[in-house]
Design a protein around this motif. Structure first.
Motif, short mmCIF file in Angstrom:
data_model
loop_
_atom_site.label_atom_id
_atom_site.label_comp_id
_atom_site.label_asym_id
_atom_site.label_seq_id
_atom_site.Cartn_x
_atom_site.Cartn_y
_atom_site.Cartn_z
N UNK A 88 0.85 -1.20 0.00
CA UNK A 88 0.00 0.00 0.00
C UNK A 88 0.87 1.24 0.00
N UNK A 89 0.45 2.25 -0.74
CA UNK A 89 1.11 3.55 -0.70
C UNK A 89 0.05 4.63 -0.56
N UNK A 90 0.51 5.82 -0.26
CA UNK A 90 -0.34 7.01 -0.21
C UNK A 90 0.02 7.85 -1.42
N UNK A 91 -0.94 8.07 -2.31
CA UNK A 91 -0.68 8.78 -3.55
C UNK A 91 -1.21 10.20 -3.45
N UNK A 92 -0.35 11.10 -3.00
CA UNK A 92 -0.80 12.47 -2.82
C UNK A 92 -0.87 13.25 -4.13
N UNK A 93 -0.43 12.63 -5.22
CA UNK A 93 -0.43 13.33 -6.51
C UNK A 93 -1.81 13.31 -7.17
N UNK A 94 -2.68 12.49 -6.64
CA UNK A 94 -4.04 12.43 -7.18
C UNK A 94 -5.00 12.45 -6.00
N UNK A 95 -6.27 12.44 -6.29
CA UNK A 95 -7.23 12.41 -5.18
C UNK A 95 -7.60 10.99 -4.80
N UNK A 96 -6.86 10.03 -5.30
CA UNK A 96 -7.15 8.64 -4.97
C UNK A 96 -6.57 8.26 -3.62
N UNK A 97 -5.56 8.94 -3.21
CA UNK A 97 -4.95 8.81 -1.90
C UNK A 97 -4.43 7.42 -1.57
N UNK A 98 -5.29 6.53 -1.04
CA UNK A 98 -4.84 5.22 -0.59
C UNK A 98 -4.90 4.23 -1.74
N UNK A 99 -3.77 3.62 -2.05
CA UNK A 99 -3.70 2.64 -3.13
C UNK A 99 -3.17 1.33 -2.57
N UNK A 100 -3.89 0.25 -2.84
CA UNK A 100 -3.45 -1.09 -2.46
C UNK A 100 -3.02 -1.86 -3.71
N UNK A 101 -2.03 -2.72 -3.54
CA UNK A 101 -1.72 -3.67 -4.59
C UNK A 101 -2.79 -4.75 -4.63
N UNK A 102 -2.75 -5.57 -5.66
CA UNK A 102 -3.78 -6.59 -5.84
C UNK A 102 -3.66 -7.78 -4.89
N UNK A 103 -2.52 -7.86 -4.20
CA UNK A 103 -2.34 -8.94 -3.24
C UNK A 103 -1.56 -10.12 -3.82
N UNK A 104 -0.81 -10.77 -2.94
CA UNK A 104 -0.03 -11.96 -3.30
C UNK A 104 -0.34 -13.07 -2.31
N UNK B 95 -14.24 -3.12 6.61
CA UNK B 95 -13.34 -2.93 7.75
C UNK B 95 -13.25 -1.44 8.09
N UNK B 96 -13.16 -1.16 9.39
CA UNK B 96 -12.78 0.18 9.79
C UNK B 96 -11.35 0.09 10.35
N UNK B 97 -10.62 1.20 10.28
CA UNK B 97 -9.22 1.17 10.66
C UNK B 97 -8.75 2.55 11.08
N UNK B 98 -7.68 2.58 11.85
CA UNK B 98 -7.04 3.84 12.24
C UNK B 98 -5.90 4.14 11.29
N UNK B 99 -5.84 5.37 10.81
CA UNK B 99 -4.75 5.77 9.94
C UNK B 99 -3.65 6.45 10.75
N UNK B 100 -2.43 6.04 10.51
CA UNK B 100 -1.27 6.64 11.19
C UNK B 100 -0.22 7.04 10.17
N UNK B 101 0.86 7.66 10.66
CA UNK B 101 1.93 8.09 9.77
C UNK B 101 2.00 9.59 9.71
N UNK B 102 2.85 10.07 8.83
CA UNK B 102 3.07 11.50 8.68
C UNK B 102 2.99 11.88 7.21
N UNK B 103 2.48 13.08 6.97
CA UNK B 103 2.34 13.58 5.59
C UNK B 103 3.66 13.47 4.85
N UNK B 104 3.72 12.87 3.65
CA UNK B 104 2.59 12.34 2.90
C UNK B 104 2.51 10.81 2.91
N UNK B 105 2.95 10.20 3.96
CA UNK B 105 2.98 8.73 4.00
C UNK B 105 2.13 8.19 5.14
#
Lengths: 109, 121
Positions: A88-104, B95-105
């Motif tokens: 998972x990453x946080x994509x601040x370049x778009x409004x999608x924000x949270x991105x998950x991979x498809x899983x392994x 699922x509900x979850x707590x988000x942690x970390x620091x901008x932008x991660x």
């Protein structure tokens, strides 16, 4: 939006090392987080910020990230490690924000 | 140890509204963390729905934004999810979850056990 690509499955024998990849455009410039999900259970964070481990996660779990690929490494694999793993990453370049991979799916032979 | 627990109907009819609540215990929801919803369709991967801050500020997955509302009740230490006009494609474990970390991660460090919602007549 940003896309993360994981192999659908990885197999490894007990005691060996499993490596699960997560590909993305310049993913090395982002922080990558990894979750383990055993069957019927909620995901559990096993690595955050590329290579840090939450308390209670064994040192056998480690991570790295460079270029276009991040990798979750599980050393001395045990039967209990058999699970689905998601990056998972946080994509601040778009409004999608949270991105998950498809899983392994990690299978312990 | 932060604990999260989802609650709500397990069966919703097509075209109706799905409503879930996440109760947080052993930790105040009125902190610097965001709180989020993630879902998983049967046999599929994880899909982020949206997140909310104590102030009520929200961000949503663009693919769901037109149908989703997340709200927060800091007095009762819980937050909620509503999905309008549901179809069979909304059948999933939520699922509900707590988000942690620091901008932008950011990442999700505590998760509820999940609740299965089936959309069917």
């Amino acid at each position: 939006s940003y896309v993360l690509t994981q192999p659908p499955s990885v197999s490894v024998a007990p005691g060996q090392t499993a490596r699960i990849s997560c590909g993305g455009n310049s993913i090395g410039s982002k922080s990558v987080h990894w979750y383990q999900q055993r069957p019927g259970q909620a995901p559990v964070l096993v690595v955050y910020d590329d290579s840090d481990r939450p308390s209670g996660i064994p040192e056998r779990f480690s991570g790295s990230n460079s270029g276009n690929t991040a990798t979750l490494t599980i050393s001395w694999v045990e039967a209990a490690d058999e699970a689905d793993y998601y990056c998972q990453v946080w994509d601040s370049s778009s409004d999608h924000y949270v991105v998950f991979g498809g899983g392994t799916k990690l299978t312990v032979l | 140890q932060v604990q999260l627990q989802e609650s709500g109907p397990g069966l919703v009819k097509p075209s109706e509204t799905l409503s879930l609540t996440c109760s947080v215990s052993r930790y105040s929801i009125n902190t610097h963390h965001y709180w989020g919803w993630i879902r998983q369709s049967p046999g599929k991967g994880l899909e982020w729905i949206g997140s909310i801050y104590q102030s009520g500020y929200t961000n949503y997955n663009p693919s769901l934004k037109s149908r989703v509302t997340i709200s927060i009740d800091t007095s009762n230490n819980h937050f909620s999810l509503r999905v309008n006009s549901v179809t069979a494609a909304d059948t999933a474990v939520y699922y509900c979850a707590r988000r942690s970390g620091y901008d932008p991660d950011y990442y999700f460090d505590y998760w509820g056990q999940g609740t299965l919602v089936t959309v069917s007549s």
